[in-house]
Design a protein around this motif. Structure first.
Motif, PDB file in Angstrom:
ATOM      1  N   UNK A 144       0.780  -1.227   0.000  1.00 19.79           N
ATOM      2  CA  UNK A 144       0.000   0.000   0.000  1.00 19.79           C
ATOM      3  C   UNK A 144       0.814   1.281   0.000  1.00 19.79           C
ATOM      4  N   UNK A 145       2.100   1.171  -0.295  1.00 18.30           N
ATOM      5  CA  UNK A 145       2.926   2.376  -0.302  1.00 18.30           C
ATOM      6  C   UNK A 145       2.867   3.122  -1.640  1.00 18.30           C
ATOM      7  N   UNK A 146       2.374   2.460  -2.684  1.00 13.56           N
ATOM      8  CA  UNK A 146       2.156   3.123  -3.971  1.00 13.56           C
ATOM      9  C   UNK A 146       0.809   2.672  -4.522  1.00 13.56           C
ATOM     10  N   UNK A 147       0.239   3.487  -5.407  1.00 10.38           N
ATOM     11  CA  UNK A 147      -1.043   3.147  -6.015  1.00 10.38           C
ATOM     12  C   UNK A 147      -0.834   2.628  -7.442  1.00 10.38           C
ATOM     13  N   UNK A 148      -1.931   2.318  -8.119  1.00 11.08           N
ATOM     14  CA  UNK A 148      -1.868   1.741  -9.466  1.00 11.08           C
ATOM     15  C   UNK A 148      -1.150   2.670 -10.450  1.00 11.08           C
ATOM     16  N   UNK A 149      -1.410   3.973 -10.350  1.00 10.24           N
ATOM     17  CA  UNK A 149      -0.737   4.913 -11.256  1.00 10.24           C
ATOM     18  C   UNK A 149       0.776   4.899 -11.041  1.00 10.24           C
ATOM     19  N   UNK A 150       1.190   4.802  -9.786  1.00 10.49           N
ATOM     20  CA  UNK A 150       2.622   4.761  -9.486  1.00 10.49           C
ATOM     21  C   UNK A 150       3.251   3.472 -10.005  1.00 10.49           C
ATOM     22  N   UNK A 151       2.502   2.363  -9.934  1.00 10.73           N
ATOM     23  CA  UNK A 151       3.007   1.095 -10.484  1.00 10.73           C
ATOM     24  C   UNK A 151       3.275   1.263 -11.968  1.00 10.73           C
ATOM     25  N   UNK A 152       2.288   1.795 -12.683  1.00  9.95           N
ATOM     26  CA  UNK A 152       2.451   1.986 -14.133  1.00  9.95           C
ATOM     27  C   UNK A 152       3.621   2.918 -14.437  1.00  9.95           C
ATOM     28  N   UNK A 153       3.727   3.990 -13.691  1.00  8.78           N
ATOM     29  CA  UNK A 153       4.799   4.964 -13.912  1.00  8.78           C
ATOM     30  C   UNK A 153       6.174   4.334 -13.652  1.00  8.78           C
ATOM     31  N   UNK A 204       9.520  -9.300 -20.718  1.00  6.89           N
ATOM     32  CA  UNK A 204       9.038  -9.848 -19.453  1.00  6.89           C
ATOM     33  C   UNK A 204       7.770  -9.118 -19.022  1.00  6.89           C
ATOM     34  N   UNK A 205       7.794  -7.808 -19.119  1.00  7.17           N
ATOM     35  CA  UNK A 205       6.624  -7.009 -18.753  1.00  7.17           C
ATOM     36  C   UNK A 205       5.434  -7.394 -19.625  1.00  7.17           C
ATOM     37  N   UNK A 206       5.649  -7.536 -20.919  1.00  4.89           N
ATOM     38  CA  UNK A 206       4.563  -7.881 -21.830  1.00  4.89           C
ATOM     39  C   UNK A 206       3.968  -9.250 -21.512  1.00  4.89           C
ATOM     40  N   UNK A 207       4.797 -10.167 -21.097  1.00  4.16           N
ATOM     41  CA  UNK A 207       4.315 -11.524 -20.819  1.00  4.16           C
ATOM     42  C   UNK A 207       3.690 -11.648 -19.434  1.00  4.16           C
ATOM     43  N   UNK A 208       4.286 -11.029 -18.437  1.00  2.41           N
ATOM     44  CA  UNK A 208       3.867 -11.283 -17.064  1.00  2.41           C
ATOM     45  C   UNK A 208       3.204 -10.106 -16.356  1.00  2.41           C
ATOM     46  N   UNK A 209       3.349  -8.906 -16.880  1.00  2.00           N
ATOM     47  CA  UNK A 209       2.789  -7.731 -16.211  1.00  2.00           C
ATOM     48  C   UNK A 209       1.855  -6.944 -17.118  1.00  2.00           C
ATOM     49  N   UNK A 210       1.334  -7.598 -18.115  1.00  2.00           N
ATOM     50  CA  UNK A 210       0.425  -6.938 -19.062  1.00  2.00           C
ATOM     51  C   UNK A 210      -0.772  -6.316 -18.333  1.00  2.00           C
ATOM     52  N   UNK A 211      -1.205  -6.955 -17.244  1.00  2.00           N
ATOM     53  CA  UNK A 211      -2.354  -6.455 -16.491  1.00  2.00           C
ATOM     54  C   UNK A 211      -2.126  -5.053 -15.945  1.00  2.00           C
ATOM     55  N   UNK A 212      -0.876  -4.609 -15.826  1.00  2.00           N
ATOM     56  CA  UNK A 212      -0.627  -3.251 -15.326  1.00  2.00           C
ATOM     57  C   UNK A 212      -1.008  -2.196 -16.354  1.00  2.00           C
ATOM     58  N   UNK A 213      -1.260  -2.611 -17.588  1.00  2.00           N
ATOM     59  CA  UNK A 213      -1.669  -1.671 -18.630  1.00  2.00           C
ATOM     60  C   UNK A 213      -3.149  -1.330 -18.542  1.00  2.00           C
ATOM     61  N   UNK A 214      -3.916  -2.101 -17.804  1.00  2.00           N
ATOM     62  CA  UNK A 214      -5.353  -1.886 -17.708  1.00  2.00           C
ATOM     63  C   UNK A 214      -5.650  -0.642 -16.890  1.00  2.00           C
ATOM     64  N   UNK A 215      -6.818  -0.101 -17.118  1.00  2.00           N
ATOM     65  CA  UNK A 215      -7.177   1.094 -16.350  1.00  2.00           C
ATOM     66  C   UNK A 215      -7.700   0.707 -14.963  1.00  2.00           C
ATOM     67  N   UNK A 216      -8.042   1.700 -14.191  1.00  2.00           N
ATOM     68  CA  UNK A 216      -8.464   1.463 -12.811  1.00  2.00           C
ATOM     69  C   UNK A 216      -9.843   0.834 -12.688  1.00  2.00           C
TER      70      UNK A 216
END
Length: 62
Positions: free
Chosen positions: A21-30, A45-57
């Motif tokens: 909880x020290x950062x929010x979704x926008x900070x993760x994306x940034x 790696x990001x494309x394969x395993x962290x694609x979900x971070x591209x989704x909106x809130x």
């Protein structure tokens, strides 16, 4: 879904900050964007395993 054992430390750290909880979704994306800019070799790696971070809130992050 658990992350692979070979997850780069920089991504582990970002996700840990989010889970704690020290950062929010926008900070993760940034921060992920900054990591990719600094080291483009991490993009696959990001494309394969962290694609979900591209989704909106509208998506509920777990």
């Amino acid at each position: 879904m658990p992350m692979p054992e070979d997850t780069p430390t920089v991504f582990v750290d970002i996700l840990a900050d989010y889970r704690h909880g020290t950062i929010n979704a926008d900070a993760v994306r940034s921060r992920i964007g900054d990591v990719i800019k600094a080291d483009p070799s991490l993009q696959p790696f990001k494309d394969e395993h962290l694609r979900w971070t591209d989704y909106d809130d509208a998506v509920e992050w777990v």
